[in-house]
Write an enzyme that holds these catalytic residues in place. Structure first.
Site, mmCIF file in Angstrom:
data_model
loop_
_atom_site.group_PDB
_atom_site.id
_atom_site.type_symbol
_atom_site.label_atom_id
_atom_site.label_comp_id
_atom_site.label_asym_id
_atom_site.label_seq_id
_atom_site.Cartn_x
_atom_site.Cartn_y
_atom_site.Cartn_z
ATOM 1 N N PRO A 169 6.517 -10.884 -10.522
ATOM 2 C CA PRO A 169 6.110 -9.615 -9.920
ATOM 3 C C PRO A 169 6.835 -9.380 -8.594
ATOM 4 O O PRO A 169 6.963 -10.291 -7.776
ATOM 5 C CB PRO A 169 4.610 -9.814 -9.668
ATOM 6 C CG PRO A 169 4.443 -11.284 -9.501
ATOM 7 C CD PRO A 169 5.496 -11.945 -10.350
ATOM 8 N N GLY A 170 7.328 -8.181 -8.406
ATOM 9 C CA GLY A 170 7.937 -7.802 -7.134
ATOM 10 C C GLY A 170 7.080 -6.724 -6.506
ATOM 11 O O GLY A 170 6.229 -6.956 -5.642
ATOM 12 N N ARG A 171 7.257 -5.512 -7.031
ATOM 13 C CA ARG A 171 6.561 -4.343 -6.522
ATOM 14 C C ARG A 171 5.048 -4.544 -6.403
ATOM 15 O O ARG A 171 4.445 -4.168 -5.397
ATOM 16 C CB ARG A 171 6.837 -3.182 -7.485
ATOM 17 C CG ARG A 171 6.310 -1.852 -7.006
ATOM 18 C CD ARG A 171 6.337 -0.818 -8.144
ATOM 19 N NE ARG A 171 7.564 -0.801 -8.896
ATOM 20 C CZ ARG A 171 8.595 0.023 -8.658
ATOM 21 N NH1 ARG A 171 8.536 0.882 -7.695
ATOM 22 N NH2 ARG A 171 9.676 -0.025 -9.427
ATOM 23 N N CYS B 263 22.750 14.365 5.845
ATOM 24 C CA CYS B 263 23.434 15.591 5.448
ATOM 25 C C CYS B 263 23.632 15.643 3.946
ATOM 26 O O CYS B 263 24.757 15.572 3.442
ATOM 27 C CB CYS B 263 24.758 15.692 6.189
ATOM 28 S SG CYS B 263 24.493 15.648 7.966
ATOM 29 N N TYR C 275 11.165 -2.144 -2.502
ATOM 30 C CA TYR C 275 12.384 -1.366 -2.723
ATOM 31 C C TYR C 275 12.571 -0.309 -1.639
ATOM 32 O O TYR C 275 13.056 0.790 -1.899
ATOM 33 C CB TYR C 275 12.390 -0.752 -4.136
ATOM 34 C CG TYR C 275 12.185 -1.797 -5.214
ATOM 35 C CD1 TYR C 275 13.162 -2.753 -5.456
ATOM 36 C CD2 TYR C 275 11.002 -1.866 -5.949
ATOM 37 C CE1 TYR C 275 12.972 -3.742 -6.419
ATOM 38 C CE2 TYR C 275 10.799 -2.849 -6.912
ATOM 39 C CZ TYR C 275 11.790 -3.787 -7.143
ATOM 40 O OH TYR C 275 11.601 -4.770 -8.081
#
Ligand code: LLP
Length: 427
Positions: free
Chosen positions: A275-277, A343, A372
């Protein structure tokens, strides 16, 4: 919003620290992480799997700040890495090599040799040429490489196109129907111990159905391959567990654990997850200042000092991040377009967001920005980068300082033949 961030006397506070005070000390834009929130989330997963032999290898790619890795490692997490750089980070943050897995479709010779030398838990191989390369490097250096083969189960993860990884046409893993032949081939390669199968079908998956489909396929293969005589001992089921950005259902770790227990019934093997998020997204916010309120004939813009250079997810994946004021007021809310300073027309965090009247100097946060976010920030437009702060029960520390323009170009060089500043005449 997760418990760790809440309003006290109408002011947004993280674990007892007012975000306004952090902005005054550190400036903006700044990522603010709650240690408690990320560790609570890890423990929730660990608890759900009590009684099963499961190791949670935190996917460093979501947020590879050393302090974040260390906080999770202190609670028993391992590390899922995708480069030598990430392996080095994991080691530097104190993750034991025996809890590090190394995935990724482009492992170089140098990276493979480094991983073997470090004695990591396993390499997740993604192709036959990679297996052969690992075999050659391992046997030349007298190692036996523990390898898990990444299976592409050909399922739709039901998530954003750009973060789906388990369909036949995706570049990841080997086709599930080719696994038997590939394992037979791998068995003949020296220097390799085929220890398991690996799967990862995508990210921000909020429903358990795609997992059930993919795991069902992979686990059937695992059983069949064992029957065929392969000594597989580990099943790496990847990551991808969704979080709440808006009105998604929050991922139910207990239901998920029950699903995995059902699918792996009678299978005596170790489970790995990546698991990351799920661990860090909701544990972080991006704190930003309003530079201008700009009113045009038909719109109102809130121009922030954070932009797509700081948090690229909205521009890249049409991702939604809730924007809330640091000081909550009872005033009537107005529809504003929240934009960054870059921009590019795609530098928009959200259109028509309902916010109280805000003006230059006011503070806002973008929620669920712990995953992220900082890792995907860039020097585009040479604006000062984000600082990163970790808060822990009333204490806080800068865990990565802001890089100003001079620091951003400090390692760039003008070649000697361009060093003179004489003007070339045109025509
Ligand atoms: N394991 C493997 C093999 C992966 O490729 C990934 C993520 C993970 C684990 C961790 O997935 P998670 O648990 O964090 O969902 N930048 C995108 C997400 C890219 C995910 C890439 N792979 C975003 O901001 O949505």
């Amino acid at each position: 919003m997760i418990e760790a961030f809440r309003y006290e006397d109408e002011e947004l506070v993280c674990e007892g620290v007012a975000l306004r005070d952090l902005a005054a000390s550190v400036g903006t834009p700044t990522y603010v992480y709650s240690r408690r929130a990320m560790c609570d989330r890890l423990r929730e997963f660990q608890r759900a799997f009590t009684g099963q032999d499961a190791l949670f290898c935190y996917a460093l790619k979501a947020n590879s700040n050393l302090a974040v890795i260390r906080a999770l490692a202190n609670e028993g997490a391992g590390a899922d890495t995708v480069s030598m750089g990430e392996i080095k980070r994991a080691l530097a943050a104190g993750v034991p090599p025996q809890k590090i897995v190394f995935a990724g479709i482009a492992k170089t010779d140098e990276e493979i040799a480094f991983a073997l030398g470090a004695g990591i838990l396993q390499l997740n191989a993604e192709s036959v040429p990679e297996l052969e390369r690992v075999s050659a490097i391992a046997s030349a250096s007298g190692h036996t490489a523990p390898v898990a083969l990444r299976v592409n189960p050909d399922v739709e993860a039901g998530t954003h196109e750009k973060i789906s990884t388990g369909r036949r046409h995706d570049k990841f893993g080997v086709a599930h129907d080719e696994v038997p032949a590939i394992l037979d081939h791998a068995r003949t390669l020296p220097g390799i111990a085929l220890v398991g199968l690996h799967m990862h079908i995508g990210s921000q998956i909020t429903d358990t159905a795609p997992f059930e489909q993919a795991y069902g396929r992979g686990i059937a293969l695992f059983r069949a391959m064992r029957e065929a005589g392969h000594r597989l001992e580990r099943l790496d089921l990847g990551g991808g567990f969704g979080v709440r950005y808006r009105n998604e259902q929050s991922f139910d770790a207990t239901a998920f654990a029950a699903l995995v227990a059902r699918l792996t019934e009678g299978l005596d093997c170790r489970l790995l997850f990546e698991p990351g998020r799920a661990l860090v997204a909701e544990a972080g916010v991006l704190l930003s200042s309003v530079i201008y309120r700009k009113v045009t004939r038909d719109r109102q813009f809130l121009v922030l000092d954070a932009g797509m250079n700081t948090l690229i997810r909205p521009a890249m994946y049409d991702a939604f991040h809730e924007v809330v004021p640091v000081r909550r007021t009872g005033e009537e809310r107005l529809a504003v377009d929240v934009v960054g300073p870059i921009c590019e027309s795609s530098d928009v965090f959200g259109r028509g967001r309902l916010l109280p009247p805000l003006d230059a100097g006011d503070l806002v946060v973008l929620q669920s920005a712990g995953a992220y976010g900082a890792v995907m920030a860039s020097d585009y437009n040479s604006r000062p980068g984000p600082a990163e702060v970790l808060v822990d029960e009333g204490r806080w520390a800068i865990v990565r300082p802001r890089r100003n323009a001079e620091e951003q170009f400090a390692d760039e060089r003008i070649p000697p033949w361009l060093a003179g500043l004489e003007k070339t005449s045109v025509g």
